[in-house]
Motif scaffolding. Structure first.
Motif, PDB file in Angstrom:
ATOM      1  N   ILE A 285       0.838  -1.196   0.000  1.00 51.31           N
ATOM      2  CA  ILE A 285       0.000   0.000   0.000  1.00 51.31           C
ATOM      3  C   ILE A 285       0.872   1.245   0.000  1.00 51.31           C
ATOM      4  CG2 ILE A 285      -1.699   1.327   1.307  1.00 51.31           C
ATOM      5  CD1 ILE A 285      -2.855  -1.128  -0.063  1.00 51.31           C
ATOM      6  N   GLU A 286       1.926   1.231   0.835  1.00 51.92           N
ATOM      7  CA  GLU A 286       2.802   2.400   0.934  1.00 51.92           C
ATOM      8  C   GLU A 286       3.510   2.672  -0.393  1.00 51.92           C
ATOM      9  OE1 GLU A 286       2.673  -0.084   3.029  1.00 51.92           O
ATOM     10  OE2 GLU A 286       1.773   0.897   4.779  1.00 51.92           O
ATOM     11  N   THR A 289       1.054   3.827  -3.143  1.00 50.48           N
ATOM     12  CA  THR A 289       0.579   5.205  -2.964  1.00 50.48           C
ATOM     13  C   THR A 289       1.512   6.189  -3.657  1.00 50.48           C
ATOM     14  OG1 THR A 289      -0.453   4.665  -0.840  1.00 50.48           O
ATOM     15  CG2 THR A 289       0.026   6.985  -1.268  1.00 50.48           C
ATOM     16  N   ALA A 306      -8.124  -0.083   0.670  1.00 50.86           N
ATOM     17  CA  ALA A 306      -7.088   0.479   1.537  1.00 50.86           C
ATOM     18  C   ALA A 306      -6.190   1.437   0.761  1.00 50.86           C
ATOM     19  CB  ALA A 306      -6.258  -0.643   2.161  1.00 50.86           C
ATOM     20  N   LEU A 307      -5.869   1.085  -0.486  1.00 46.27           N
ATOM     21  CA  LEU A 307      -5.034   1.959  -1.308  1.00 46.27           C
ATOM     22  C   LEU A 307      -5.810   3.214  -1.706  1.00 46.27           C
ATOM     23  CD1 LEU A 307      -2.528   2.641  -2.930  1.00 46.27           C
ATOM     24  CD2 LEU A 307      -3.339   1.118  -4.738  1.00 46.27           C
ATOM     25  N   ASP A 309      -8.228   4.614  -0.027  1.00 45.34           N
ATOM     26  CA  ASP A 309      -8.337   5.465   1.163  1.00 45.34           C
ATOM     27  C   ASP A 309      -7.029   6.194   1.443  1.00 45.34           C
ATOM     28  OD1 ASP A 309     -10.924   4.629   1.431  1.00 45.34           O
ATOM     29  OD2 ASP A 309     -10.505   3.153   2.994  1.00 45.34           O
ATOM     30  N   ARG A 310      -5.907   5.487   1.286  1.00 49.81           N
ATOM     31  CA  ARG A 310      -4.604   6.109   1.555  1.00 49.81           C
ATOM     32  C   ARG A 310      -4.332   7.255   0.577  1.00 49.81           C
ATOM     33  NH1 ARG A 310      -0.075   4.008   3.885  1.00 49.81           N
ATOM     34  NH2 ARG A 310      -1.584   2.919   5.185  1.00 49.81           N
ATOM     35  N   LEU A 311      -4.687   7.061  -0.678  1.00 50.60           N
ATOM     36  CA  LEU A 311      -4.509   8.127  -1.667  1.00 50.60           C
ATOM     37  C   LEU A 311      -5.394   9.325  -1.330  1.00 50.60           C
ATOM     38  CD1 LEU A 311      -4.339   5.957  -4.899  1.00 50.60           C
ATOM     39  CD2 LEU A 311      -2.559   7.537  -4.146  1.00 50.60           C
ATOM     40  N   GLU A 313      -6.492  10.220   1.680  1.00 56.43           N
ATOM     41  CA  GLU A 313      -5.918  10.882   2.859  1.00 56.43           C
ATOM     42  C   GLU A 313      -4.726  11.751   2.469  1.00 56.43           C
ATOM     43  OE1 GLU A 313      -4.905   7.766   5.478  1.00 56.43           O
ATOM     44  OE2 GLU A 313      -6.977   7.113   5.844  1.00 56.43           O
ATOM     45  N   THR A 314      -3.886  11.203   1.608  1.00 50.63           N
ATOM     46  CA  THR A 314      -2.696  11.960   1.178  1.00 50.63           C
ATOM     47  C   THR A 314      -3.100  13.205   0.403  1.00 50.63           C
ATOM     48  OG1 THR A 314      -1.453   9.887   1.040  1.00 50.63           O
ATOM     49  CG2 THR A 314      -0.519  11.811  -0.070  1.00 50.63           C
TER      50      THR A 314
END
Length: 324
Positions: A285-286, A289, A306-307, A309-311, A313-314
């Protein structure tokens, strides 16, 4: 290149004796007609070469004729295999040796072949490292190469990515590989053959004992298998992504070849907005991103959640930072 092929024909006939045009064509991966033209060029250059027709015919050099590749030292002869890699040869400490070997080879060639070889050197240059990369420290590369040549064990202090980061390893180095400008040593340790990045060697001690290189070990075959295994380890999962026409066009410049190949293989017909849905492998995921952020607004990750959502948030964090 034709000059290289002419030299290869000459050396093949010198070492193997009589060979048919078909044998030479198969060995050099060209047509029989090309061999006929090359043999005529060698005749014109004054090489005492003749051919016989019939089932037992073929080309051969006059008895006693040998190319005058004299005066090569052992190091110069070995370094000829690095003649097309001036950067790696210099990093191994063989830059001057390669130059000397090339000069002796050029001096031994007939005038026509010498002119052709000079034109190739003037018109083609290989620069293997990738763009925008600082040169890795290669303090211990000559010592590693010496251990490879002479089959000597070495003790190294090595920095790896996982804890503990600094480890001691006793290596039996089988060979060196250059990949995208990076040097790797393939070595046996603790009963297994593993790969180590030379720039991550922090200390090296030559050991007095030698080792026996296993018969039949094929460095190129090992490396091919290592790459397949390495790429498989990187595939943590998959992501479904929508790409704009510009994003699809930019993909080869921003992503690894494995991602590009997967995207092309899985691409669906463009939707009504002209966007294309693809499925590509991701390492984590990290890592994913950072990779997809490079595409900016030309990509939309649909899954995994999860990916996505992470994008998101970023993107929110970036918007807040730059808005402030």
């Amino acid at each position: 290149m034709r000059a290289s092929r002419l030299v290869s024909i000459l050396l093949l006939l010198q070492t193997r004796g009589r060979m048919t045009a078909q044998d030479l064509a198969e060995r050099l991966e060209v047509s029989v007609r090309t061999i006929y033209r090359d043999v005529e060029s060698l005749h014109t250059a004054g090489i005492p070469l003749y051919g016989d027709a019939g089932p037992k015919g073929g080309y051969q050099l006059l008895d006693g004729y040998r190319t005058r590749l004299t005066g090569l030292t052992t190091e110069e002869a070995e370094s000829l295999f690095l003649a097309g890699l001036p950067g790696p040869a210099a990093e191994l400490g063989l830059g001057a040796v390669v130059t000397a070997a090339q000069l002796k080879l050029m001096a031994a060639l007939p005038v026509e072949l010498r002119d052709r070889a000079s034109r190739i050197r003037e018109r083609f240059h290989l620069d293997a490292p990738t763009w925008y990369r600082d040169q890795d420290p290669l303090t211990f590369l000559p010592a590693v190469a010496d251990a490879v040549w002479n089959e000597r064990r070495i003790q190294v202090r090595y920095r790896r990515w996982k804890a503990p980061q600094e480890v001691e390893r006793r290596l039996e180095p089988y060979g060196l590989v250059v990949k995208a400008g990076q040097w790797y040593v393939v070595a046996r340790t603790d009963g297994d053959v593993r790969t180590y990045r030379v720039s991550q060697i922090l200390g090296l001690h030559r050991l007095p004992e030698r080792f026996v290189r296993p018969d039949g070990f094929d460095l190129a075959e090992y490396w091919r298998g290592y790459l397949v295994e390495f790429e498989a380890r990187l595939r943590w999962g998959e992501a479904v992504v929508r790409l704009s026409p510009r994003g699809l066009e930019r993909l080869p410049d921003l992503m690894t070849p494995g991602v590009v190949t997967a995207a092309r293989a899985s691409a669906q017909p463009p939707d009504e907005d002209g966007w294309t849905r693809v499925t590509v492998p991701i390492e984590s995921i990290e890592h994913a991103t950072g990779e997809f952020l490079r595409l900016g607004t030309d990509a939309e990750v649909l899954s995994p959640a999860a990916l996505r959502d992470r994008l998101a948030e970023t993107a929110y964090e970036l918007a807040d930072r730059y808005r402030g």
